[in-house]
Write a protein that holds these residues in place. Structure first.
Motif, short mmCIF file in Angstrom:
data_model
loop_
_atom_site.label_atom_id
_atom_site.label_comp_id
_atom_site.label_asym_id
_atom_site.label_seq_id
_atom_site.Cartn_x
_atom_site.Cartn_y
_atom_site.Cartn_z
N THR A 340 47.26 47.51 31.88
CA THR A 340 45.69 46.77 32.34
C THR A 340 45.33 45.34 30.91
O THR A 340 44.76 44.49 31.42
N LEU A 344 43.95 41.90 32.59
CA LEU A 344 42.50 41.07 32.22
C LEU A 344 43.25 39.84 31.45
O LEU A 344 42.05 38.68 31.54
N GLY A 347 43.58 37.72 34.88
CA GLY A 347 42.59 37.86 35.44
C GLY A 347 41.48 36.91 34.94
O GLY A 347 40.65 35.69 35.49
N ARG A 397 46.83 44.44 39.32
CA ARG A 397 45.38 44.65 39.63
C ARG A 397 44.83 43.51 39.39
O ARG A 397 43.81 43.07 38.46
N ASP A 400 41.16 42.43 41.00
CA ASP A 400 39.95 43.27 40.22
C ASP A 400 39.66 42.75 39.13
O ASP A 400 38.13 42.74 38.96
N ALA A 401 40.52 42.83 38.38
CA ALA A 401 40.33 41.90 36.84
C ALA A 401 39.82 40.38 37.24
O ALA A 401 38.71 40.45 36.34
N LEU A 404 36.37 40.99 37.99
CA LEU A 404 35.30 41.49 36.85
C LEU A 404 34.11 40.74 36.15
O LEU A 404 33.12 40.28 35.51
N ASP A 432 37.24 50.82 34.19
CA ASP A 432 35.85 49.96 34.59
C ASP A 432 36.73 48.72 36.16
O ASP A 432 35.44 48.29 36.17
N LEU A 433 37.60 48.47 36.15
CA LEU A 433 38.49 47.53 37.30
C LEU A 433 38.13 48.33 38.64
O LEU A 433 37.48 47.98 39.38
N ASP A 434 37.92 49.46 38.80
CA ASP A 434 37.00 50.72 39.63
C ASP A 434 36.16 50.00 40.35
O ASP A 434 35.15 49.55 40.65
N PRO A 436 33.41 47.04 38.32
CA PRO A 436 33.03 46.14 37.80
C PRO A 436 31.37 46.20 37.50
O PRO A 436 31.04 45.54 36.38
#
Length: 485
Positions: A340, A344, A347, A397, A400-401, A404, A432-434, A436
């Motif tokens: 994660t 982040l 991302g 991910r 996704d990040a 977000l 939270d990535l699921d 955003p």
């Protein structure tokens, strides 16, 4: 006792039929011992998997093992078995990494010293990148200098960071090996245990050296894998790898260099001005090491049947993967934190660099997608590290990040987005990535209430923003720190 202890093959006797016999012996492989005495498996960099050198883990050290090399070969072999340092033989790792670099990459590209023109181009690219980033992030410049490295220079500069990453894992595996032996056997097998540790240090050193050497042929800077591998405050790019990276993209070399300089400079800003981030990432690796569980049942079974007259059993145990770490709750939690956090970091860099590059570089979109795919797929060196220490050093991910962070920018602006790096408690979680949008609106509401509460606590005076660097229940939205357990 076996005539070939630990699987070391004896040199073939002189064939009776002279030169013809030598040719036949060479074609058939020759020798009496196994082709891979320690069960290291094929290693990238030593001819590739299944290529020349893959059957001989010492090929990277010893070369072709022709008669003129035998003296040096046995000297290095003696150094390996006499090693008494930590869990990884880092002298061997460095030597093999440098030799792997000198062999060049699979596409035939060789390492080369960096010339004055390339150094100047890198310095100017990083300087311009920092100017562009000033509009895209509230974090100030983190690079006090910019340097251009050869692959060999990258190896030298990043080995201290690799040592910090790998030593905890190797130490835990070595300790588990020793703990399984009964005390009476430990006393009786003292010399053998010492030799096992030396060989274990050589095993880790060989594979780490190979992986670092191969990775040196892939990376374009000091932060490619999302971790700060180089010296603090020094942005670094590798011109020879940048040339290879942009070869078939159809993008001007200057734009490729500038885009990669943006990524390097953005990483430098983040790691320089988020002081807890480096220890958070490396701590997740250390947490993973603490959770390692060796297959003790299999190890105890072999130890119970261990025949001192047949030490090749140790080799067989290594080949069967006896010392491969097992999954455990501690490992899974540490890996989740690491994955994660890497997502982040990458991302944020992806979003910030895109904001800075999109208005200025016509190739920004194409370069962004190329880098995303490159980071998502990984390379042979990353696969080696995944096999060796169970870590895949890439964000799962990233997209996704990145979405977000972009949503946070739209909702709270650049300053509000970057303020989340004040403490790990404030960062988005994997959940939270699921969602955003839910995170963006929830965080915004919580911070408003927090400002109001702190203002009332201060007697209605001009209370400034809360000191979020302290974290805890009074400086966050109440989420527990991932590292608190």
């Amino acid at each position: 006792m076996s005539d070939t202890p630990f699987g070391f093959g004896l040199p073939p006797e002189e064939p009776d039929d002279g030169d013809e016999g030598k040719k036949k012996d060479q074609q058939s492989g020759g020798g009496q011992g196994p082709a891979n005495p320690f069960g290291f498996g094929g290693l990238p960099g030593a001819g590739g998997f299944g290529g020349p050198g893959a059957d001989n883990p010492f090929a990277a050290m010893f070369g072709s093992l022709n008669p003129t090399d035998l003296g040096a070969a046995f000297q290095q072999l003696g150094q390996m078995l006499s090693y008494e340092g930590g869990p990884v033989n880092w002298d061997m790792a460095k030597q093999i990494a440098r030799q792997t670099v000198s062999q060049g990459t699979s596409d035939g590209t060789k390492d080369a010293s960096v010339g004055p023109a390339e150094r100047t181009a890198v310095e100017e690219a990083v300087r311009l990148a920092d100017l562009w980033l000033d509009d895209a992030t509230s974090l100030p410049s983190g690079a006090a200098s910019a340097v251009a490295w050869s692959r060999a220079e990258w190896v030298e500069a990043t080995l201290p960071a690799w040592k910090e990453l790998v030593d905890p894992v190797a130490e835990r595996v070595g300790t588990a090996m020793g703990d399984v032996l009964p005390e009476e056997m430990q006393a009786m097998a003292g010399p053998l245990i010492g030799m096992m540790r030396s060989m274990g240090g050589a095993m880790f050193g060989t594979q780490i050296g190979q992986a670092v050497g191969v990775l040196a042929g892939e990376v374009v800077g000091s932060t490619d894998i999302g971790l700060p591998l180089g010296p603090v405050g020094r942005a670094a790019l590798l011109p020879v790898n940048i040339e290879t990276f942009g070869k078939d993209l159809g993008v001007p070399k200057e734009e490729v260099r500038l885009y990669l300089a943006l990524r390097e400079a953005a990483h430098q800003r983040l790691f320089a001005h988020v002081p807890w981030l480096r220890s958070h990432l490396f701590g997740a690796v250390d947490g993973y090491a603490r959770g390692i569980k060796v297959d003790t049942a299999k190890l105890e079974d072999v130890v119970g049947q261990f025949d001192p007259q047949n030490p090749e059993q140790l080799q067989d145990a290594l080949q069967q993967g006896m010392f491969q770490p097992e999954d455990s709750p501690e490992q899974k939690a540490a890996l989740a934190r690491l994955e994660t956090a890497l997502a982040l970091v990458e991302g944020w860099v992806d979003a910030v660099v895109h904001a800075a590059a999109k208005p200025r570089l016509t190739s920004a979109d194409a370069l962004r997608e190329t880098l995303r795919r490159r980071r998502a797929s990984g390379g042979p060196a990353e696969q080696t590290f995944a096999t060796l220490i169970g870590l895949e050093l890439r964000p799962r991910r990233l997209r996704d990040a990145s979405r977000l962070w972009a949503s946070l920018t739209d909702a709270r602006g650049v300053d509000g987005r970057d303020a989340l790096w004040a403490h790990p408690d404030m960062l988005p979680t994997a959940t939270d990535l699921d969602d955003p949008d839910g995170f963006v609106h929830r965080e915004h509401m919580d911070f408003s209430e927090l400002d109001k509460m702190l203002g009332e606590a201060a007697g209605g005076g001009s209370a400034g923003k809360p000191d979020l660097s302290k974290g805890g229940e009074d400086g966050t939205d109440g989420k527990k720190d991932d590292d608190s357990e």
